[in-house]
Write an enzyme that holds these catalytic residues in place. Sequence first.
Site, mmCIF file in Angstrom:
data_model
loop_
_atom_site.group_PDB
_atom_site.id
_atom_site.type_symbol
_atom_site.label_atom_id
_atom_site.label_comp_id
_atom_site.label_asym_id
_atom_site.label_seq_id
_atom_site.Cartn_x
_atom_site.Cartn_y
_atom_site.Cartn_z
ATOM 1 N N PRO A 1 -10.524 -29.903 1.708
ATOM 2 C CA PRO A 1 -10.585 -29.445 3.112
ATOM 3 C C PRO A 1 -9.234 -29.165 3.767
ATOM 4 C CG PRO A 1 -11.342 -31.735 2.880
ATOM 5 C CD PRO A 1 -11.139 -31.210 1.499
ATOM 6 N N THR B 1 -11.073 -24.403 0.888
ATOM 7 C CA THR B 1 -11.414 -24.541 -0.525
ATOM 8 C C THR B 1 -12.167 -25.860 -0.694
ATOM 9 O OG1 THR B 1 -9.405 -25.762 -1.019
ATOM 10 C CG2 THR B 1 -9.257 -23.348 -1.142
ATOM 11 N N GLY C 1 -7.556 -13.722 1.308
ATOM 12 C CA GLY C 1 -7.043 -12.501 0.678
ATOM 13 C C GLY C 1 -7.652 -12.191 -0.671
ATOM 14 N N ALA D 1 -7.751 -20.849 1.572
ATOM 15 C CA ALA D 1 -7.353 -19.709 0.730
ATOM 16 C C ALA D 1 -7.932 -18.431 1.323
ATOM 17 C CB ALA D 1 -7.826 -19.908 -0.704
ATOM 18 N N CYS E 1 0.828 -1.214 0.000
ATOM 19 C CA CYS E 1 0.000 0.000 0.000
ATOM 20 C C CYS E 1 0.861 1.263 0.000
ATOM 21 C CB CYS E 1 -0.931 0.012 1.213
ATOM 22 S SG CYS E 1 -1.902 -1.494 1.353
HETATM 23 C C1 LIG Z 1 0.270 -0.373 -5.161
HETATM 24 C C2 LIG Z 1 -0.770 -0.925 -4.256
HETATM 25 C C3 LIG Z 1 -1.385 -0.099 -3.331
HETATM 26 C C4 LIG Z 1 -2.375 -0.605 -2.486
HETATM 27 N N1 LIG Z 1 -2.961 0.230 -1.578
HETATM 28 C C5 LIG Z 1 -3.894 -0.246 -0.734
HETATM 29 C C6 LIG Z 1 -4.472 0.582 0.254
HETATM 30 O O1 LIG Z 1 -4.121 1.757 0.383
HETATM 31 N N2 LIG Z 1 -5.428 0.047 1.060
HETATM 32 C C7 LIG Z 1 -5.829 -1.258 0.943
HETATM 33 O O2 LIG Z 1 -6.692 -1.696 1.699
HETATM 34 N N3 LIG Z 1 -5.281 -2.074 0.021
HETATM 35 C C8 LIG Z 1 -4.332 -1.605 -0.812
HETATM 36 N N4 LIG Z 1 -3.764 -2.443 -1.737
HETATM 37 C C9 LIG Z 1 -4.240 -3.832 -1.815
HETATM 38 C C10 LIG Z 1 -3.594 -4.708 -0.762
HETATM 39 O O3 LIG Z 1 -2.216 -4.589 -0.865
HETATM 40 C C11 LIG Z 1 -4.048 -6.132 -0.963
HETATM 41 O O4 LIG Z 1 -5.444 -6.192 -0.794
HETATM 42 C C12 LIG Z 1 -3.412 -7.107 -0.003
HETATM 43 O O5 LIG Z 1 -2.022 -7.017 -0.034
HETATM 44 C C13 LIG Z 1 -3.852 -8.529 -0.369
HETATM 45 O O6 LIG Z 1 -3.201 -9.456 0.443
HETATM 46 P P1 LIG Z 1 -2.941 -10.931 -0.107
HETATM 47 O O7 LIG Z 1 -2.221 -11.647 0.984
HETATM 48 O O8 LIG Z 1 -4.182 -11.487 -0.638
HETATM 49 O O9 LIG Z 1 -1.976 -10.727 -1.353
HETATM 50 P P2 LIG Z 1 -0.580 -9.963 -1.430
HETATM 51 O O10 LIG Z 1 -0.380 -9.087 -0.265
HETATM 52 O O11 LIG Z 1 -0.522 -9.358 -2.786
HETATM 53 O O12 LIG Z 1 0.471 -11.140 -1.339
HETATM 54 C C14 LIG Z 1 0.497 -12.158 -2.270
HETATM 55 C C15 LIG Z 1 1.917 -12.662 -2.402
HETATM 56 O O13 LIG Z 1 1.868 -13.963 -2.937
HETATM 57 C C16 LIG Z 1 2.996 -14.157 -3.753
HETATM 58 N N5 LIG Z 1 2.724 -15.266 -4.661
HETATM 59 C C17 LIG Z 1 1.776 -15.328 -5.638
HETATM 60 N N6 LIG Z 1 1.844 -16.518 -6.274
HETATM 61 C C18 LIG Z 1 2.840 -17.207 -5.690
HETATM 62 C C19 LIG Z 1 3.401 -18.496 -5.922
HETATM 63 N N7 LIG Z 1 2.945 -19.280 -6.881
HETATM 64 N N8 LIG Z 1 4.422 -18.891 -5.159
HETATM 65 C C20 LIG Z 1 4.923 -18.094 -4.163
HETATM 66 N N9 LIG Z 1 4.423 -16.867 -3.917
HETATM 67 C C21 LIG Z 1 3.411 -16.434 -4.666
HETATM 68 C C22 LIG Z 1 3.126 -12.806 -4.456
HETATM 69 O O14 LIG Z 1 4.433 -12.625 -4.913
HETATM 70 C C23 LIG Z 1 2.741 -11.831 -3.369
HETATM 71 O O15 LIG Z 1 3.865 -11.275 -2.743
HETATM 72 C C24 LIG Z 1 -2.754 -1.972 -2.585
HETATM 73 C C25 LIG Z 1 -2.129 -2.813 -3.507
HETATM 74 C C26 LIG Z 1 -1.139 -2.302 -4.321
HETATM 75 C C27 LIG Z 1 -0.465 -3.222 -5.310
#
Ligand SMILES: Cc1cc2nc3c(=O)[nH]c(=O)nc-3n(C[C@H](O)[C@H](O)[C@H](O)COP(=O)(O)OP(=O)(O)OC[C@H]3O[C@@H](n4cnc5c(N)ncnc54)[C@H](O)[C@@H]3O)c2cc1C
Length: 550
Positions: free
Chosen positions: A272, A269, A278, A276, A45
């Site tokens: 079981p 998912t 995020g 998953a 973020c």
């Molecule tokens: C530029 C930017 C600004 C943002 N600003 C905001 C904000 O101000 N407020 C807000 O609420 N949200 C914001 N978000 C959204 C927020 O960052 C996401 O909602 C949050 O990070 C999601 O969490 P997550 O764990 O689902 O995925 P992420 O935090 O994206 O983490 C997923 C990780 O999984 C890894 N991955 C994927 N596939 C594989 C694989 N096959 N093997 C190993 N690793 C893998 C990726 O490399 C990544 O690092 C922003 C996002 C971005 C990109």
Amino acid sequence: MDKKRVVIIGGVAGGMSAATRLRRLNEEFEIIVLEKSGHVSYANCGLPYYLGGVIKHESSLLLQTPQSLLQRFNLDVRVNNEVISIDPQNKELTINDINKNSLYQLTYDKLILSPGASPVIPSIKGVENAFTLRNVEDVEKIFKEVTRKPNNAVVIGGGFIGVEVAENFIHKNISTTLIEATPQVLAPLDPEMASIVADEMQQNGVKLILQDSVIEITKNEVILKSGQRLDSELTILAIGVKPDISLAQSAKLEIGTRNGIKVNEFFQTSDPDIFAIGDAVEKEDEITKESTLIPLANIANRQGRVVADYISGKNIRTASNLGTAIVKVFNLMVASTGWNEKRLIAAQRNYVAIHTHPNNHAGYYPGAKQMSLKLLVDKQTHEILGAQGVGVDGVDKRIDVIATAIKAKFKAYELADLELSYAPPFGSAKDPVNMLGYIAENALNKTVELAQWHEIEELIKSGYVLVDVRTKEEYDQNDLPGSINIPLDELRQRHQEIGSKKVLIHCQVGLRGHTASMLLNQLGYEAKNLSGGFLTWRNSPAASKMSYQK
Ligand SMILES: Cc1cc2nc3c(=O)[nH]c(=O)nc-3n(C[C@H](O)[C@H](O)[C@H](O)COP(=O)(O)OP(=O)(O)OC[C@H]3O[C@@H](n4cnc5c(N)ncnc54)[C@H](O)[C@@H]3O)c2cc1C
């Protein structure tokens, strides 16, 4: 395997919340986090603010390292380790150790997927010439371009990330154009709220091109459908994100109707032992309880904690989601929660829209700043369906209070009953949230009927006379076309001048219009008050249709 092994894919918001909570609850587990990028627990973020120099050091974005996570939480965090496939039958992962360029296998007892969402890449000619922004490696590449001091940049997409990046490019004195295919920036807002944001961007130097789309990107140009060619030494593509479901598909896990990973209330998912969380998963919408996608950090973090609790055998609470969000746009705070009016119209919901333009704190205390708030309420059940706010200060707390009220299932008029903190430097004795409750109560029990900016034309056609009850000085300065002026303080004496029993009243923000409507109703008129008054109309597409100059 002696110890129970939990493997987590994705080491940022959801994944790392799950890992640390799991460790706090289970000292005996083996916990392995696999992250394909070179960093874990990075502040995605914060990435746009690093580009603009607001966050000065890249190290500030890196909240943890594999070493610090090993030391404090005894986590086995493997960066540059990309999971290539999942074999659910044998509970085995195939992983590419990117540094060693070699594959290896790893088994699990429980697997948590938190792979996030990836940027949408359309099939535009030359799309490889544009940068996307998702992780630290991406920001490093863009930062390198920024330090070359490009003369101009184009940002494609007017969502949160696009708007933040455009602002930060302006901070770096890069002449920046933002292209958005729809008629407005920031889709969670309705148009009369989004136009305030567009004005702010333009006043701060962003060139905005709405309702046009990109057909080609070259090394130094962006070509639009309209034929315009824009010089662009640095092009950013930020047209949205989509759930990263590739691994889930490789494991043949069920994918939901919105193309996110389908999970139950325990984040399980269709397998079981595979969970998953995020951005990659479908969520339950708070308003309809249907499946939705909401890629926001708060939800990912919360889900990480809940899934860890469930795997640890604790009781959990499931929660549906509102999509409460906030973004800074130069001097403005822009926040929203729940549904917007566009969505309610599309779903044919029976709702009331309420606009106000209150001050952030008592007007007599120095530095008061006006904001614009909008509340959407179900006409039958009186439930709050959504809210939006735009202003220099105080928007965050109002939207957060309303988001809390929605979760608590308050009726809209119960906002009037909230006891909110007040002293002149911070608020008003009748806080803007209380005022929304008062207006909702009046509108729902028909003390005064509200009219909307988009209904004015129809109402006039059906015989309503448009009456501006502001002062003559205000009317002379800017009037709503077709209105006659009878100031509120003269209305008792001059109401016969209206010449019709059907009256559409407006003032500057809706407050004097409310008093005028109540007076006229008691004098036998059928009066409606224009919600949000002249200010809401001025910011709406109705005003731009009439080429109204703000
Ligand atoms: C530029 C930017 C600004 C943002 N600003 C905001 C904000 O101000 N407020 C807000 O609420 N949200 C914001 N978000 C959204 C927020 O960052 C996401 O909602 C949050 O990070 C999601 O969490 P997550 O764990 O689902 O995925 P992420 O935090 O994206 O983490 C997923 C990780 O999984 C890894 N991955 C994927 N596939 C594989 C694989 N096959 N093997 C190993 N690793 C893998 C990726 O490399 C990544 O690092 C922003 C996002 C971005 C990109």
